[in-house]
Scaffold this motif. Structure first.
Motif, mmCIF file in Angstrom:
data_model
loop_
_atom_site.group_PDB
_atom_site.id
_atom_site.type_symbol
_atom_site.label_atom_id
_atom_site.label_comp_id
_atom_site.label_asym_id
_atom_site.label_seq_id
_atom_site.Cartn_x
_atom_site.Cartn_y
_atom_site.Cartn_z
ATOM 1 N N PRO A 1 0.898 -1.178 0.138
ATOM 2 C CA PRO A 1 -0.115 0.025 -0.016
ATOM 3 C C PRO A 1 0.962 1.214 -0.040
ATOM 4 C CG PRO A 1 0.229 -0.770 2.268
ATOM 5 C CD PRO A 1 0.981 -1.536 1.346
ATOM 6 N N GLY A 2 0.269 2.131 -0.793
ATOM 7 C CA GLY A 2 1.224 3.578 -0.659
ATOM 8 C C GLY A 2 0.423 4.551 -1.110
ATOM 9 N N THR A 3 1.157 5.903 -0.900
ATOM 10 C CA THR A 3 0.365 7.141 -1.288
ATOM 11 C C THR A 3 1.256 8.047 -2.168
ATOM 12 O OG1 THR A 3 -0.497 7.201 1.077
ATOM 13 C CG2 THR A 3 -0.700 9.263 -0.154
ATOM 14 N N LEU A 4 0.666 8.575 -3.136
ATOM 15 C CA LEU A 4 1.120 9.399 -4.247
ATOM 16 C C LEU A 4 0.717 10.844 -4.097
ATOM 17 C CD1 LEU A 4 3.152 9.814 -6.759
ATOM 18 C CD2 LEU A 4 1.280 8.982 -7.924
ATOM 19 N N TRP A 5 1.442 11.783 -4.068
ATOM 20 C CA TRP A 5 1.151 13.096 -4.078
ATOM 21 C C TRP A 5 1.823 13.857 -5.379
ATOM 22 C CZ3 TRP A 5 2.881 10.697 0.255
ATOM 23 C CH2 TRP A 5 2.124 10.751 1.457
ATOM 24 N N THR A 6 0.957 14.528 -6.104
ATOM 25 C CA THR A 6 1.313 15.064 -7.467
ATOM 26 C C THR A 6 0.965 16.349 -7.481
ATOM 27 O OG1 THR A 6 -0.401 14.222 -8.630
ATOM 28 C CG2 THR A 6 1.853 12.924 -8.698
ATOM 29 N N PRO A 7 1.656 17.557 -8.057
ATOM 30 C CA PRO A 7 1.412 18.860 -8.137
ATOM 31 C C PRO A 7 0.451 19.126 -9.404
ATOM 32 C CG PRO A 7 3.548 18.738 -8.898
ATOM 33 C CD PRO A 7 3.003 17.292 -8.642
ATOM 34 N N GLU A 8 -0.102 20.374 -9.390
ATOM 35 C CA GLU A 8 -0.842 20.611 -10.877
ATOM 36 C C GLU A 8 0.255 21.250 -11.615
ATOM 37 O OE1 GLU A 8 -4.990 22.462 -9.696
ATOM 38 O OE2 GLU A 8 -3.323 23.786 -8.577
ATOM 39 N N SER A 9 0.536 20.288 -12.676
ATOM 40 C CA SER A 9 1.489 20.530 -13.714
ATOM 41 C C SER A 9 1.185 19.848 -14.990
ATOM 42 C CB SER A 9 2.916 20.170 -13.061
ATOM 43 O OG SER A 9 3.862 20.322 -14.105
ATOM 44 N N ALA A 10 1.406 20.657 -16.159
ATOM 45 C CA ALA A 10 1.241 20.003 -17.210
ATOM 46 C C ALA A 10 2.381 19.166 -17.785
ATOM 47 C CB ALA A 10 0.840 21.175 -18.358
ATOM 48 N N ALA A 11 3.381 19.461 -17.435
ATOM 49 C CA ALA A 11 4.699 18.946 -17.684
ATOM 50 C C ALA A 11 5.304 17.657 -16.692
ATOM 51 C CB ALA A 11 5.918 19.799 -17.802
ATOM 52 N N PRO A 12 5.858 16.857 -17.268
ATOM 53 C CA PRO A 12 6.374 15.486 -16.162
ATOM 54 C C PRO A 12 7.396 16.235 -15.168
ATOM 55 C CG PRO A 12 6.506 15.134 -18.566
ATOM 56 C CD PRO A 12 6.244 16.562 -18.577
#
Length: 241
Positions: A24-35
């Motif tokens: 089990p894990g958690t992923l946080w990602t920003p608002e971004s159009a680019a990798p």
């Protein structure tokens, strides 16, 4: 990798829970159009991925333009408990209270955890880098210094690492520290009751990195100043962006 929940937080960061097999894990990602670059964030062995300090650090770094991921180690958090690991932790706490030697107990607890966790983190890294919006390079940040050392040695995709404390690290990782060559930021709490200062300083000296920085602050284990988050992000920016 299967996502089991998703929510957009008030800082614009997308938080998603996932499972990868039994992990089990958690992923946080920003608002971004680019990798964006990826940070692997591991907490001290025995603490869950939902620990508030880890979540706060992850959200802060994600808001700065990084994908941040963490997973629970075997027997921790959302995973079935391990009777052997729980007994070793109880023995460790008892020995610390009594002022007894800790090395052998620590070896019996952390050594097997590292051996089991490294393949899981590498499998998770493979899956994360296949997701849209996540590119390279990859960094490591966390209080589980022993795991970070092993990953920095065996995983060529890790380009920089930030470690917390590090007084108690198994013998194998103390030896492997000489093989760590990525840029390194090492945080030390000068009065950390759970990490002997001289052992942490000796570990810092052993790292083979040509670029390594030590930040030492007064205070106990959980007293790391908040400004170290900002300094840590500047370190990541220099090497991952």
């Amino acid at each position: 990798m299967r996502f089991t929940s998703a929510q957009r937080l008030d800082d614009g960061v997308l938080e998603r829970e996932f499972t990868l097999g039994e992990i089990p894990g958690t992923l946080w990602t920003p608002e971004s159009a680019a990798p964006v670059p990826l940070i692997l964030m591991a907490h001290n062995n025995g603490l869950p991925k939902a620990d508030p300090r880890l979540v706060a650090r992850a959200r802060y770094i994600a808001a700065r333009g990084y994908a941040v991921a963490t997973i629970d180690a075997a027997g921790c958090g959302d995973r079935p408990p391990s009777a052997a690991a729980e007994q070793a932790r109880a023995d460790l706490r008892r020995a610390m209270r009594a002022g007894e030697p800790l090395d052998e107990i620590f070896e019996s607890l952390v050594g097997p955890l590292v051996e089991g966790a490294v393949p899981e983190w590498r499998t998770t890294l493979d899956a994360l880098l296949e997701l849209p919006g996540i590119g390279g390079p990859v960094g490591y940040s966390g209080g589980w210094t022993a795991l970070g050392i092993r990953l920095a040695v065996v995983e060529p995709r890790i380009a920089a690492a930030g470690f917390f404390a590090g007084g108690y690290v198994p013998r194998a990782q103390r030896e492997e520290a000489r093989q760590v060559t990525v840029p390194l930021l090492f945080l030390l709490q000068w009065d950390d009751e759970g990490n002997p200062r001289q052992r942490a300083l000796d570990l810092f000296d052993a790292f083979g990195s040509k670029e390594k920085t030590l930040h030492a602050n007064l205070g106990g284990h959980t007293g790391t100043p908040s400004f170290e988050l900002e300094d840590g992000c500047r370190f990541l920016d220099r090497h991952l962006k």
